[in-house]
Design an enzyme around this catalytic site. Structure first.
Site, PDB file in Angstrom:
ATOM      1  N   ASP A 116      -2.890 -17.887   0.345  1.00 47.78           N
ATOM      2  CA  ASP A 116      -3.917 -18.455  -0.539  1.00 47.78           C
ATOM      3  C   ASP A 116      -4.575 -19.672   0.126  1.00 47.78           C
ATOM      4  O   ASP A 116      -5.793 -19.819   0.118  1.00 47.78           O
ATOM      5  CB  ASP A 116      -3.344 -18.805  -1.925  1.00 47.78           C
TER       6      ASP A 116
ATOM      7  N   TYR B 159       0.824  -1.212   0.000  1.00 49.28           N
ATOM      8  CA  TYR B 159       0.000   0.000   0.000  1.00 49.28           C
ATOM      9  C   TYR B 159       0.862   1.267   0.000  1.00 49.28           C
ATOM     10  O   TYR B 159       0.408   2.317  -0.437  1.00 49.28           O
ATOM     11  CB  TYR B 159      -0.904   0.028   1.239  1.00 49.28           C
TER      12      TYR B 159
ATOM     13  N   ASP C 189      -6.348  -7.151   3.777  1.00 51.62           N
ATOM     14  CA  ASP C 189      -7.492  -6.500   3.140  1.00 51.62           C
ATOM     15  C   ASP C 189      -8.421  -7.569   2.554  1.00 51.62           C
ATOM     16  O   ASP C 189      -9.633  -7.562   2.784  1.00 51.62           O
ATOM     17  CB  ASP C 189      -6.979  -5.556   2.048  1.00 51.62           C
TER      18      ASP C 189
END
Ligand code: IPM
Ligand code: MG
Length: 367
Positions: A224, A142, A248
Protein backbone atom coordinates in the site's frame (compact mmCIF):
# COMPACT_ATOMS: atom_id res chain seq x y z
CA UNK A 1 19.50 -22.71 -37.06
CA UNK A 2 15.80 -23.36 -37.48
CA UNK A 3 13.51 -20.42 -38.14
CA UNK A 4 12.12 -19.15 -34.82
CA UNK A 5 8.42 -19.74 -34.42
CA UNK A 6 5.79 -17.28 -33.25
CA UNK A 7 2.20 -18.03 -32.36
CA UNK A 8 -0.05 -14.99 -32.70
CA UNK A 9 -3.26 -14.90 -30.69
CA UNK A 10 -5.02 -11.60 -31.53
CA UNK A 11 -8.03 -12.30 -29.25
CA UNK A 12 -10.90 -9.87 -28.84
CA UNK A 13 -11.84 -6.20 -29.14
CA UNK A 14 -8.95 -4.11 -30.40
CA UNK A 15 -6.64 -7.17 -30.23
CA UNK A 16 -6.95 -8.05 -33.95
CA UNK A 17 -6.46 -4.41 -35.09
CA UNK A 18 -3.32 -3.79 -33.08
CA UNK A 19 -1.95 -7.23 -33.97
CA UNK A 20 -2.41 -6.48 -37.68
CA UNK A 21 0.12 -3.65 -37.23
CA UNK A 22 2.50 -5.99 -35.39
CA UNK A 23 2.35 -8.38 -38.33
CA UNK A 24 3.42 -5.57 -40.65
CA UNK A 25 6.36 -4.88 -38.35
CA UNK A 26 7.29 -8.57 -38.27
CA UNK A 27 7.17 -8.62 -42.09
CA UNK A 28 9.39 -5.54 -42.17
CA UNK A 29 12.06 -7.30 -40.13
CA UNK A 30 11.78 -10.25 -42.51
CA UNK A 31 12.09 -8.14 -45.67
CA UNK A 32 14.57 -5.52 -44.53
CA UNK A 33 16.63 -7.25 -41.84
CA UNK A 34 16.52 -10.85 -43.02
CA UNK A 35 14.91 -11.97 -39.78
CA UNK A 36 12.44 -14.65 -40.73
CA UNK A 37 9.84 -15.90 -38.31
CA UNK A 38 7.60 -18.87 -38.77
CA UNK A 39 4.30 -17.16 -37.85
CA UNK A 40 1.04 -18.96 -37.16
CA UNK A 41 -2.20 -17.52 -35.87
CA UNK A 42 -4.97 -18.92 -33.69
CA UNK A 43 -7.91 -17.97 -31.48
CA UNK A 44 -8.06 -17.07 -27.81
CA UNK A 45 -10.66 -15.57 -25.47
CA UNK A 46 -14.14 -14.74 -26.71
CA UNK A 47 -13.04 -15.30 -30.30
CA UNK A 48 -12.14 -18.90 -29.40
CA UNK A 49 -15.34 -19.31 -27.38
CA UNK A 50 -17.44 -18.24 -30.37
CA UNK A 51 -15.92 -21.00 -32.52
CA UNK A 52 -15.05 -23.77 -30.05
CA UNK A 53 -17.16 -23.09 -26.94
CA UNK A 54 -13.98 -22.68 -24.92
CA UNK A 55 -11.68 -19.64 -24.51
CA UNK A 56 -8.65 -21.77 -25.37
CA UNK A 57 -8.81 -24.93 -27.46
CA UNK A 58 -6.49 -27.76 -26.38
CA UNK A 59 -4.82 -27.70 -29.80
CA UNK A 60 -4.01 -24.00 -29.33
CA UNK A 61 -2.61 -24.73 -25.88
CA UNK A 62 -0.43 -27.47 -27.38
CA UNK A 63 0.84 -25.11 -30.10
CA UNK A 64 1.66 -22.46 -27.49
CA UNK A 65 3.82 -25.01 -25.67
CA UNK A 66 5.80 -25.75 -28.82
CA UNK A 67 6.57 -22.34 -30.28
CA UNK A 68 9.48 -20.08 -29.34
CA UNK A 69 7.17 -17.25 -28.32
CA UNK A 70 3.49 -16.39 -28.13
CA UNK A 71 2.20 -12.90 -28.95
CA UNK A 72 -1.22 -12.15 -27.50
CA UNK A 73 -3.48 -9.17 -28.24
CA UNK A 74 -6.23 -8.87 -25.63
CA UNK A 75 -9.20 -10.86 -24.39
CA UNK A 76 -12.70 -10.09 -23.17
CA UNK A 77 -15.71 -7.95 -23.93
CA UNK A 78 -19.22 -7.21 -22.68
CA UNK A 79 -20.70 -9.82 -25.00
CA UNK A 80 -19.04 -12.47 -22.83
CA UNK A 81 -20.06 -11.11 -19.42
CA UNK A 82 -22.97 -13.49 -19.24
CA UNK A 83 -20.82 -16.60 -19.73
CA UNK A 84 -20.11 -19.04 -16.94
CA UNK A 85 -16.90 -18.14 -15.07
CA UNK A 86 -15.17 -21.30 -16.30
CA UNK A 87 -15.41 -20.27 -19.98
CA UNK A 88 -14.93 -16.52 -19.67
CA UNK A 89 -12.32 -15.11 -22.11
CA UNK A 90 -9.89 -14.35 -19.23
CA UNK A 91 -9.75 -18.07 -18.38
CA UNK A 92 -7.99 -18.66 -21.70
CA UNK A 93 -5.28 -16.17 -20.84
CA UNK A 94 -4.87 -17.51 -17.31
CA UNK A 95 -4.61 -21.07 -18.64
CA UNK A 96 -1.81 -20.05 -21.01
CA UNK A 97 0.10 -18.37 -18.17
CA UNK A 98 -0.40 -21.31 -15.81
CA UNK A 99 0.26 -24.23 -18.17
CA UNK A 100 3.28 -22.58 -19.76
CA UNK A 101 4.41 -21.79 -16.19
CA UNK A 102 5.17 -18.15 -17.07
CA UNK A 103 6.01 -17.13 -13.55
CA UNK A 104 7.84 -13.85 -14.20
CA UNK A 105 5.81 -11.03 -15.71
CA UNK A 106 7.94 -8.07 -16.76
CA UNK A 107 5.98 -4.82 -17.00
CA UNK A 108 8.08 -1.81 -17.87
CA UNK A 109 6.65 1.65 -17.22
CA UNK A 110 8.58 4.03 -19.38
CA UNK A 111 7.66 7.61 -20.08
CA UNK A 112 8.45 8.73 -23.60
CA UNK A 113 9.70 12.33 -23.51
CA UNK A 114 7.21 13.40 -26.14
CA UNK A 115 4.37 12.25 -23.89
CA UNK A 116 5.54 13.59 -20.53
CA UNK A 117 2.79 16.22 -20.62
CA UNK A 118 0.24 13.54 -20.99
CA UNK A 119 0.53 12.09 -17.53
CA UNK A 120 -1.98 13.16 -14.91
CA UNK A 121 1.06 13.84 -12.72
CA UNK A 122 3.36 16.84 -12.99
CA UNK A 123 5.89 16.65 -15.78
CA UNK A 124 8.99 16.61 -13.54
CA UNK A 125 7.54 13.64 -11.61
CA UNK A 126 7.34 11.46 -14.73
CA UNK A 127 9.80 12.83 -17.31
CA UNK A 128 12.48 10.24 -17.95
CA UNK A 129 10.69 7.59 -15.88
CA UNK A 130 11.91 4.06 -16.61
CA UNK A 131 10.93 1.43 -14.10
CA UNK A 132 10.28 -2.30 -14.36
CA UNK A 133 7.70 -4.19 -12.35
CA UNK A 134 8.31 -7.91 -12.04
CA UNK A 135 4.99 -9.49 -11.15
CA UNK A 136 4.73 -13.12 -10.03
CA UNK A 137 2.20 -14.57 -12.48
CA UNK A 138 1.36 -18.20 -11.81
CA UNK A 139 0.55 -18.44 -8.14
CA UNK A 140 -0.81 -16.44 -5.21
CA UNK A 141 -4.47 -15.64 -4.83
CA UNK A 142 -5.13 -16.02 -8.56
CA UNK A 143 -4.63 -19.77 -8.33
CA UNK A 144 -4.56 -20.75 -4.63
CA UNK A 145 -6.90 -23.46 -3.29
CA UNK A 146 -9.41 -23.60 -1.74
CA UNK A 147 -11.36 -21.26 -3.95
CA UNK A 148 -15.02 -21.03 -4.82
CA UNK A 149 -18.40 -19.88 -3.64
CA UNK A 150 -19.62 -22.20 -0.87
CA UNK A 151 -22.62 -22.34 1.40
CA UNK A 152 -22.07 -21.90 5.09
CA UNK A 153 -25.21 -22.13 7.21
CA UNK A 154 -27.82 -20.01 5.51
CA UNK A 155 -25.53 -17.83 3.45
CA UNK A 156 -22.87 -18.14 0.79
CA UNK A 157 -19.21 -17.36 1.22
CA UNK A 158 -16.72 -16.48 -1.54
CA UNK A 159 -13.22 -17.85 -0.92
CA UNK A 160 -9.84 -17.29 -2.54
CA UNK A 161 -6.52 -18.30 -1.06
CA UNK A 162 -3.25 -16.43 -1.08
CA UNK A 163 -0.57 -19.11 -1.17
CA UNK A 164 3.13 -18.98 -1.99
CA UNK A 165 5.77 -21.69 -1.66
CA UNK A 166 9.39 -20.79 -1.00
CA UNK A 167 10.44 -22.03 -4.43
CA UNK A 168 7.81 -19.90 -6.16
CA UNK A 169 9.09 -16.80 -4.40
CA UNK A 170 12.72 -17.77 -4.93
CA UNK A 171 12.46 -18.13 -8.72
CA UNK A 172 10.67 -14.86 -9.36
CA UNK A 173 12.99 -13.04 -6.96
CA UNK A 174 16.02 -14.42 -8.83
CA UNK A 175 14.57 -13.19 -12.08
CA UNK A 176 14.11 -9.72 -10.59
CA UNK A 177 17.65 -9.63 -9.15
CA UNK A 178 19.07 -10.69 -12.54
CA UNK A 179 17.20 -7.82 -14.19
CA UNK A 180 18.34 -5.41 -11.51
CA UNK A 181 21.94 -6.46 -12.23
CA UNK A 182 21.46 -5.47 -15.89
CA UNK A 183 19.89 -2.15 -14.91
CA UNK A 184 20.58 0.14 -11.95
CA UNK A 185 21.22 -2.55 -9.32
CA UNK A 186 18.27 -1.42 -7.23
CA UNK A 187 15.37 -3.68 -6.28
CA UNK A 188 12.32 -2.96 -4.14
CA UNK A 189 10.19 -5.90 -3.00
CA UNK A 190 6.56 -5.22 -2.09
CA UNK A 191 4.19 -7.30 0.05
CA UNK A 192 2.12 -6.87 3.18
CA UNK A 193 4.23 -8.62 5.77
CA UNK A 194 2.45 -6.56 8.41
CA UNK A 195 -0.81 -8.39 7.71
CA UNK A 196 -0.16 -11.58 5.74
CA UNK A 197 1.94 -14.65 6.54
CA UNK A 198 2.57 -15.11 2.82
CA UNK A 199 4.07 -11.62 2.97
CA UNK A 200 6.36 -12.56 5.86
CA UNK A 201 7.64 -15.57 3.92
CA UNK A 202 7.96 -13.45 0.75
CA UNK A 203 10.17 -10.92 2.54
CA UNK A 204 12.30 -13.69 4.11
CA UNK A 205 12.90 -15.54 0.85
CA UNK A 206 13.62 -12.38 -1.18
CA UNK A 207 16.13 -11.30 1.47
CA UNK A 208 17.80 -14.73 1.31
CA UNK A 209 18.03 -14.65 -2.51
CA UNK A 210 19.54 -11.18 -2.13
CA UNK A 211 22.58 -12.74 -0.44
CA UNK A 212 23.50 -14.11 -3.87
CA UNK A 213 23.35 -10.57 -5.32
CA UNK A 214 25.38 -8.45 -2.89
CA UNK A 215 25.75 -5.68 -5.50
CA UNK A 216 22.02 -5.09 -5.66
CA UNK A 217 20.60 -2.61 -3.18
CA UNK A 218 17.47 -4.36 -1.86
CA UNK A 219 14.63 -2.59 -0.07
CA UNK A 220 11.21 -3.72 1.14
CA UNK A 221 7.96 -1.82 1.20
CA UNK A 222 4.41 -2.63 2.18
CA UNK A 223 2.44 -2.73 -1.05
CA UNK A 224 0.00 0.00 0.00
CA UNK A 225 2.87 2.35 0.82
CA UNK A 226 4.44 1.29 -2.47
CA UNK A 227 1.32 2.39 -4.36
CA UNK A 228 1.50 5.74 -2.62
CA UNK A 229 5.21 6.15 -3.36
CA UNK A 230 4.63 5.24 -7.02
CA UNK A 231 2.29 8.22 -7.34
CA UNK A 232 4.41 10.53 -5.17
CA UNK A 233 7.87 10.05 -6.68
CA UNK A 234 8.08 7.05 -9.02
CA UNK A 235 11.67 7.75 -10.04
CA UNK A 236 12.87 6.46 -6.66
CA UNK A 237 12.28 2.95 -8.06
CA UNK A 238 14.14 0.91 -10.64
CA UNK A 239 13.01 -2.73 -10.45
CA UNK A 240 10.03 -3.69 -8.27
CA UNK A 241 9.21 -7.33 -7.49
CA UNK A 242 5.82 -8.27 -6.12
CA UNK A 243 3.15 -10.97 -6.04
CA UNK A 244 0.41 -11.68 -8.54
CA UNK A 245 -2.43 -9.53 -7.18
CA UNK A 246 -0.34 -6.61 -5.92
CA UNK A 247 1.51 -6.73 -9.22
CA UNK A 248 -1.76 -6.52 -11.12
CA UNK A 249 -2.74 -3.35 -9.25
CA UNK A 250 0.68 -1.71 -9.04
CA UNK A 251 1.38 -2.26 -12.73
CA UNK A 252 -1.85 -0.56 -13.77
CA UNK A 253 -0.97 2.38 -11.52
CA UNK A 254 2.58 2.51 -12.87
CA UNK A 255 1.30 2.27 -16.42
CA UNK A 256 -0.91 5.30 -16.04
CA UNK A 257 2.02 7.36 -14.77
CA UNK A 258 3.23 7.28 -18.34
CA UNK A 259 0.07 8.86 -19.69
CA UNK A 260 -1.53 6.07 -21.65
CA UNK A 261 -2.15 2.39 -21.16
CA UNK A 262 -1.85 2.14 -24.91
CA UNK A 263 1.92 2.45 -24.66
CA UNK A 264 2.96 -0.37 -22.39
CA UNK A 265 4.16 -3.84 -23.33
CA UNK A 266 4.79 -6.87 -21.15
CA UNK A 267 6.72 -10.11 -21.23
CA UNK A 268 5.74 -13.23 -19.34
CA UNK A 269 8.68 -15.57 -18.98
CA UNK A 270 9.09 -19.12 -17.71
CA UNK A 271 11.90 -21.61 -17.40
CA UNK A 272 14.34 -22.14 -20.30
CA UNK A 273 13.27 -24.62 -22.99
CA UNK A 274 15.57 -27.22 -24.56
CA UNK A 275 16.88 -24.60 -27.02
CA UNK A 276 17.84 -22.31 -24.14
CA UNK A 277 15.11 -19.76 -24.85
CA UNK A 278 12.69 -19.06 -22.01
CA UNK A 279 9.08 -20.12 -22.45
CA UNK A 280 7.52 -16.79 -23.26
CA UNK A 281 4.37 -14.89 -24.03
CA UNK A 282 4.27 -11.19 -24.91
CA UNK A 283 1.21 -9.00 -24.58
CA UNK A 284 0.26 -5.35 -24.21
CA UNK A 285 -0.79 -4.30 -20.71
CA UNK A 286 -4.00 -2.75 -22.02
CA UNK A 287 -7.22 -4.70 -22.39
CA UNK A 288 -9.54 -5.35 -25.31
CA UNK A 289 -11.18 -1.86 -25.17
CA UNK A 290 -14.46 -3.04 -26.70
CA UNK A 291 -15.82 0.53 -26.70
CA UNK A 292 -13.41 1.59 -29.45
CA UNK A 293 -12.93 -1.75 -31.23
CA UNK A 294 -13.18 -1.75 -35.00
CA UNK A 295 -12.97 2.04 -35.34
CA UNK A 296 -9.28 2.44 -36.13
CA UNK A 297 -8.79 4.35 -32.88
CA UNK A 298 -6.64 1.88 -30.99
CA UNK A 299 -2.99 2.60 -30.30
CA UNK A 300 -0.89 -0.30 -31.62
CA UNK A 301 2.30 0.84 -29.84
CA UNK A 302 1.94 -1.34 -26.72
CA UNK A 303 1.53 -4.42 -28.87
CA UNK A 304 4.42 -3.45 -31.17
CA UNK A 305 6.62 -2.79 -28.13
CA UNK A 306 5.65 -6.26 -26.89
CA UNK A 307 7.16 -7.65 -30.09
CA UNK A 308 10.29 -5.58 -29.32
CA UNK A 309 10.42 -7.33 -25.95
CA UNK A 310 10.17 -10.66 -27.79
CA UNK A 311 13.14 -9.68 -29.96
CA UNK A 312 15.12 -8.86 -26.81
CA UNK A 313 14.13 -11.60 -24.38
CA UNK A 314 13.34 -14.56 -26.65
CA UNK A 315 15.61 -14.02 -29.62
CA UNK A 316 18.62 -12.20 -28.19
CA UNK A 317 18.12 -9.41 -30.72
CA UNK A 318 18.51 -6.50 -28.34
CA UNK A 319 19.88 -4.25 -31.12
CA UNK A 320 16.86 -4.87 -33.33
CA UNK A 321 14.56 -4.29 -30.34
CA UNK A 322 16.32 -0.97 -29.73
CA UNK A 323 15.88 -0.09 -33.43
CA UNK A 324 12.13 -0.65 -33.14
CA UNK A 325 11.88 1.30 -29.88
CA UNK A 326 13.85 4.18 -31.40
CA UNK A 327 11.52 4.20 -34.43
CA UNK A 328 8.51 4.49 -32.12
CA UNK A 329 10.22 7.25 -30.19
CA UNK A 330 10.94 9.13 -33.43
CA UNK A 331 7.30 8.86 -34.50
CA UNK A 332 6.12 10.26 -31.17
CA UNK A 333 8.67 13.07 -31.35
CA UNK A 334 7.19 14.03 -34.73
CA UNK A 335 3.82 14.48 -33.04
CA UNK A 336 2.08 11.51 -34.62
CA UNK A 337 -0.72 10.47 -32.25
CA UNK A 338 -3.52 7.94 -32.06
CA UNK A 339 -6.85 8.93 -30.48
CA UNK A 340 -5.77 8.07 -26.92
CA UNK A 341 -2.99 10.67 -27.10
CA UNK A 342 -4.72 13.64 -28.66
CA UNK A 343 -5.22 16.96 -26.91
CA UNK A 344 -1.93 18.76 -27.41
CA UNK A 345 -1.64 21.37 -30.10
CA UNK A 346 0.23 20.75 -33.30
CA UNK A 347 -0.04 16.98 -33.25
CA UNK A 348 -1.02 14.80 -36.20
CA UNK A 349 -3.94 12.49 -35.46
CA UNK A 350 -3.68 9.09 -37.10
CA UNK A 351 -5.64 5.86 -37.14
CA UNK A 352 -4.31 2.53 -35.89
CA UNK A 353 -2.95 1.67 -39.32
CA UNK A 354 -1.71 5.25 -39.78
CA UNK A 355 0.44 4.73 -36.71
CA UNK A 356 1.66 1.47 -38.26
CA UNK A 357 2.56 3.36 -41.48
CA UNK A 358 4.50 5.97 -39.50
CA UNK A 359 6.44 3.34 -37.55
CA UNK A 360 7.34 1.43 -40.72
CA UNK A 361 8.53 4.68 -42.32
CA UNK A 362 10.68 5.42 -39.27
CA UNK A 363 12.08 1.89 -39.44
CA UNK A 364 12.99 2.48 -43.10
CA UNK A 365 14.78 5.65 -42.07
CA UNK A 366 16.78 3.68 -39.50
CA UNK A 367 18.50 1.67 -42.24
C1 IPM B 1 -3.64 -8.25 -16.51
C2 IPM B 1 -5.13 -8.40 -16.53
C3 IPM B 1 -5.45 -9.85 -16.21
C4 IPM B 1 -5.00 -10.13 -14.81
C5 IPM B 1 -6.91 -10.26 -16.43
C6 IPM B 1 -7.40 -9.93 -17.82
C7 IPM B 1 -7.14 -11.72 -16.12
O1 IPM B 1 -5.73 -7.51 -15.65
O2 IPM B 1 -2.96 -8.94 -17.29
O3 IPM B 1 -3.15 -7.41 -15.74
O4 IPM B 1 -5.73 -9.85 -13.84
O5 IPM B 1 -3.89 -10.64 -14.64
MG1 MG C 1 -4.39 -6.10 -14.78
Amino acid sequence: MTTPSLLILPGDGIGPEVMAEVRRVIDWFGDKRGLQFDVSEDLVGGAAYDVHGTPLHDDTMAKAQEVDAVLLGAVGGPKYDVLDFSVKPERGLLRLRKEMDLFANLRPAQCFDALADFSSLKKDVVAGLDIMIVRELTSGIYFGEPRGIFTEGNERVGINTQRYTESEIDRVARNAFELAMKRNKKLCSMEKANVMESGILWREVVTKVGEDYPEVELSHMYADAGAMQLCRWPKQFDVIVTDNLFGDLLSDAAAMLTGSLGMLPSASLGAPMANGRPKAMYEPVHGSAPDIAGQGKANPIACILSFAMALRYSFDLGDEAARLEAAINAVLEKGVRTADLLGEEGVTPVSTSGMGDAILAALDESL
